[in-house]
Enzyme design. Structure first.
Site, PDB file in Angstrom:
ATOM      1  N   THR A   3      19.643 -11.206  -1.978  1.00  0.00           N
ATOM      2  CA  THR A   3      19.209 -11.137  -1.157  1.00  0.00           C
ATOM      3  C   THR A   3      18.533 -12.245  -0.627  1.00  0.00           C
ATOM      4  O   THR A   3      17.748 -12.133   0.378  1.00  0.00           O
ATOM      5  CB  THR A   3      19.296  -9.763   0.190  1.00  0.00           C
ATOM      6  OG1 THR A   3      17.400  -9.570  -0.522  1.00  0.00           O
ATOM      7  CG2 THR A   3      20.205  -9.031  -0.343  1.00  0.00           C
ATOM      8  N   GLU A  47       9.120 -12.383   1.631  1.00  0.00           N
ATOM      9  CA  GLU A  47       9.736 -12.248   0.391  1.00  0.00           C
ATOM     10  C   GLU A  47      10.407 -13.041  -0.369  1.00  0.00           C
ATOM     11  O   GLU A  47      10.620 -13.339  -1.503  1.00  0.00           O
ATOM     12  CB  GLU A  47      10.307 -10.707   0.314  1.00  0.00           C
ATOM     13  CG  GLU A  47      10.467  -9.767  -1.216  1.00  0.00           C
ATOM     14  CD  GLU A  47      11.328  -8.533  -1.271  1.00  0.00           C
ATOM     15  OE1 GLU A  47      10.282  -8.266  -1.108  1.00  0.00           O
ATOM     16  OE2 GLU A  47      12.384  -8.469  -0.630  1.00  0.00           O
ATOM     17  N   VAL A 102       0.599  -1.320  -0.174  1.00  0.00           N
ATOM     18  CA  VAL A 102       0.111  -0.098  -0.118  1.00  0.00           C
ATOM     19  C   VAL A 102       0.824   1.371  -0.320  1.00  0.00           C
ATOM     20  O   VAL A 102       0.544   2.477  -0.224  1.00  0.00           O
ATOM     21  CB  VAL A 102      -1.031  -0.032   1.437  1.00  0.00           C
ATOM     22  CG1 VAL A 102      -0.030  -0.082   2.305  1.00  0.00           C
ATOM     23  CG2 VAL A 102      -2.112   1.251   0.840  1.00  0.00           C
ATOM     24  N   ASP A 103       2.430   1.275   0.162  1.00  0.00           N
ATOM     25  CA  ASP A 103       2.990   2.129   0.237  1.00  0.00           C
ATOM     26  C   ASP A 103       3.726   2.704  -0.807  1.00  0.00           C
ATOM     27  O   ASP A 103       4.686   3.083  -0.622  1.00  0.00           O
ATOM     28  CB  ASP A 103       4.279   2.397   1.298  1.00  0.00           C
ATOM     29  CG  ASP A 103       4.928   1.246   1.050  1.00  0.00           C
ATOM     30  OD1 ASP A 103       4.588   0.412   0.618  1.00  0.00           O
ATOM     31  OD2 ASP A 103       5.947   0.774   1.907  1.00  0.00           O
ATOM     32  N   HIS A 130      12.622  -7.613  -8.229  1.00  0.00           N
ATOM     33  CA  HIS A 130      12.767  -6.570  -7.405  1.00  0.00           C
ATOM     34  C   HIS A 130      14.033  -4.831  -8.296  1.00  0.00           C
ATOM     35  O   HIS A 130      14.812  -5.014  -8.672  1.00  0.00           O
ATOM     36  CB  HIS A 130      13.452  -6.793  -6.538  1.00  0.00           C
ATOM     37  CG  HIS A 130      13.673  -5.703  -4.914  1.00  0.00           C
ATOM     38  ND1 HIS A 130      14.345  -4.534  -4.885  1.00  0.00           N
ATOM     39  CD2 HIS A 130      12.773  -5.876  -4.114  1.00  0.00           C
ATOM     40  CE1 HIS A 130      14.169  -4.373  -3.463  1.00  0.00           C
ATOM     41  NE2 HIS A 130      13.297  -5.058  -3.038  1.00  0.00           N
TER      42      HIS A 130
HETATM   43  C1  2GW Z   1       4.991  -1.784  10.059  1.00  0.00           C
HETATM   44  C2  2GW Z   1       6.115  -1.926  10.634  1.00  0.00           C
HETATM   45  C3  2GW Z   1       7.269  -2.276   9.659  1.00  0.00           C
HETATM   46  C4  2GW Z   1       6.515  -2.578   9.207  1.00  0.00           C
HETATM   47  C5  2GW Z   1       5.557  -2.790   8.000  1.00  0.00           C
HETATM   48  C6  2GW Z   1       4.676  -2.325   9.366  1.00  0.00           C
HETATM   49  C7  2GW Z   1       2.619  -2.561   8.033  1.00  0.00           C
HETATM   50  C8  2GW Z   1       2.664  -2.659   6.829  1.00  0.00           C
HETATM   51  C9  2GW Z   1       2.060  -1.657   9.263  1.00  0.00           C
HETATM   52  O1  2GW Z   1       2.287  -1.370  10.113  1.00  0.00           O
HETATM   53  N1  2GW Z   1       0.603  -1.661   8.835  1.00  0.00           N
HETATM   54  C10 2GW Z   1       0.966  -2.092   7.538  1.00  0.00           C
HETATM   55  O2  2GW Z   1      -0.407  -2.597   6.327  1.00  0.00           O
HETATM   56  N2  2GW Z   1       1.896  -2.737   6.485  1.00  0.00           N
HETATM   57  C11 2GW Z   1       1.383  -3.651   4.879  1.00  0.00           C
HETATM   58  O3  2GW Z   1       2.676  -4.343   4.450  1.00  0.00           O
HETATM   59  C12 2GW Z   1       1.402  -2.742   4.163  1.00  0.00           C
HETATM   60  O4  2GW Z   1       0.575  -3.071   3.093  1.00  0.00           O
HETATM   61  C13 2GW Z   1       2.740  -2.931   3.933  1.00  0.00           C
HETATM   62  O5  2GW Z   1       2.817  -2.348   2.435  1.00  0.00           O
HETATM   63  C14 2GW Z   1       3.260  -4.208   3.443  1.00  0.00           C
HETATM   64  C15 2GW Z   1       4.903  -4.388   3.898  1.00  0.00           C
HETATM   65  O6  2GW Z   1       5.647  -3.581   4.490  1.00  0.00           O
HETATM   66  P1  2GW Z   1       6.252  -2.144   4.220  1.00  0.00           P
HETATM   67  O7  2GW Z   1       5.662  -1.437   2.694  1.00  0.00           O
HETATM   68  O8  2GW Z   1       6.533  -1.359   5.176  1.00  0.00           O
HETATM   69  O9  2GW Z   1       7.563  -3.028   3.847  1.00  0.00           O
HETATM   70  P2  2GW Z   1       8.378  -2.703   2.811  1.00  0.00           P
HETATM   71  O10 2GW Z   1       8.125  -1.848   1.812  1.00  0.00           O
HETATM   72  O11 2GW Z   1       9.688  -2.482   3.622  1.00  0.00           O
HETATM   73  O12 2GW Z   1       8.326  -4.198   2.052  1.00  0.00           O
HETATM   74  C16 2GW Z   1       9.035  -5.519   1.219  1.00  0.00           C
HETATM   75  O13 2GW Z   1       9.392  -6.054   2.475  1.00  0.00           O
HETATM   76  C17 2GW Z   1       8.760  -6.517   2.896  1.00  0.00           C
HETATM   77  C18 2GW Z   1       8.914  -7.936   3.964  1.00  0.00           C
HETATM   78  O14 2GW Z   1      10.092  -7.317   4.701  1.00  0.00           O
HETATM   79  C19 2GW Z   1       6.900  -6.927   2.289  1.00  0.00           C
HETATM   80  O15 2GW Z   1       8.188  -8.654   1.617  1.00  0.00           O
HETATM   81  C20 2GW Z   1       7.142  -6.084   1.290  1.00  0.00           C
HETATM   82  O16 2GW Z   1       6.022  -6.506   0.082  1.00  0.00           O
HETATM   83  C21 2GW Z   1       8.279  -5.309   0.317  1.00  0.00           C
HETATM   84  O17 2GW Z   1       7.678  -4.927  -0.625  1.00  0.00           O
HETATM   85 MN    MN Z   2       6.308  -1.346   0.832  1.00  0.00          MN
END
Ligand code: 2GW
Ligand code: MN
Length: 295
Positions: free
Chosen positions: A187, A245, A154-155, A175
């Site tokens: 990784t 992932e 979502v971000d 990626h």
């Molecule tokens: C809360 C604390 C730390 C990390 C994430 C969150 C969190 C994630 C949250 O409080 N609420 C939430 O809705 N999310 C969902 O999980 C949201 O959809 C978000 O886009 C997704 C993945 O978290 P995000 O975007 O912070 O992590 P990224 O951008 O570092 O994501 C990569 O790595 C992740 C696993 O470590 C996933 O594989 C992700 O798909 C990757 O893009």
């Molecule tokens: Mn993300």
């Protein structure tokens, strides 16, 4: 007759079209002959007209728990502008704060269903529980209502076309940090104790966990397998380095995607560019982790 002679006999418009669909600076096919979609490798008007005849629905899942609801407005508004425009899209939004979901005006044949999920304390749990929730969604609800599914972080925000060129049986997105680096940099999970383990020397690409999709059947198998593999890891008290992932990358190693999307389909952050990326379609938004993530 040789090839050059044939080309000169073609209608000039056809020659232009042939040339337009060639990219020589990037690979546009994998070693197992799956297309890698880059700008310049497809004709959007032509491909739209092919899929228009099929009356398809694309289910799209997104999770917004805790403070991540703040990303919803830009995500949904930009999707309405760029994501499968002219096609039926059904967003399935999972959140623990339904009251924070913004009211975004959706176009014709665009639907949004909000589903409540329990709040979770550990972010790794949010990120990993997505696989099980998606598995159940596909099993219980989507069969009669959608043809394809994409699961997105979502971000993120759309800046350019993301259309039917992305559809396939099983679709992964390369990626954006790893598209032009050698395999040893990937990784992947490197501990043999984890089910996500990939030994050195193996693996073709490094895929993002933030966007994947395909047919309901294939994505169901993917989510079910990743959920099972993550549960085995939990039972063995190990968590893969990049969570789901890592498991997704393991899955794609043994279940090759039928189509790959270039990093145009999930760029790092809009301010960073690269010569090969001619258009940014979807990009992670710059976020202040300390502000949005639970402690
Ligand atoms: C809360 C604390 C730390 C990390 C994430 C969150 C969190 C994630 C949250 O409080 N609420 C939430 O809705 N999310 C969902 O999980 C949201 O959809 C978000 O886009 C997704 C993945 O978290 P995000 O975007 O912070 O992590 P990224 O951008 O570092 O994501 C990569 O790595 C992740 C696993 O470590 C996933 O594989 C992700 O798909 C990757 O893009
Ligand atoms: Mn993300």
């Amino acid at each position: 007759m040789d090839g050059d002679c044939c080309l000169t006999m073609l209608n000039p418009a056809v020659v232009v079209r042939l040339q337009r669909n060639i990219r020589t600076d990037v690979a546009s096919v994998t070693p197992w002959l799956a297309p890698i979609v880059w700008e310049g490798t497809f004709d959007s008007t032509l491909i739209d007209s092919i899929y228009k005849q099929q009356n398809i629905t694309i289910a799209t899942t997104v999770f917004a728990l805790g403070k991540y609801t703040r990303f919803l407005k830009d995500f949904l508004e930009s999707a309405e502008e760029h994501y499968f425009v002219g096609f039926r899209v059904h967003y399935h939004l999972f959140t623990d704060q339904a009251e924070e979901v913004p009211n975004v005006k959706l176009g014709q044949e665009r639907y949004l269903t909000v589903k409540k999920v329990p709040s979770m304390n550990r972010w790794q749990d949010i990120s990993m529980s997505r696989m099980e929730i998606l598995e159940k969604l596909i099993e219980n609800e989507l069969a009669s209502e959608a043809d394809y599914i994409f699961c997105l972080d979502v971000d993120t925000k759309f800046y350019g076309r993301w259309g039917v060129e992305s559809l396939g049986r099983l679709v992964g997105v390369i990626h954006p940090w790893f598209f032009n680096v050698p395999r040893f940099i990937f990784t992947y999970e490197r501990r043999p104790e984890s089910q996500a383990y990939i030994p050195a020397g193996e693996g073709d690409y490094y895929f993002t966990g933030a966007a994947f999709g395909g047919s309901l059947e294939d994505v169901h198998h993917l989510t079910k397998t990743c959920r099972e593999q993550m549960n085995i890891d939990i039972a063995n008290s190990i968590e893969a380095i990049w969570h789901e992932e890592s498991h997704l990358n393991k899955y794609f190693l043994y279940n090759k995607p039928s189509k790959l999307l270039s990093p145009e389909y999930l760029w790092r952050d809009i301010s960073m560019s690269s010569g090969q990326v001619k258009i940014i379609r979807l990009s992670h938004v710059a976020k202040n982790n300390a502000e949005v993530r639970p402690n």
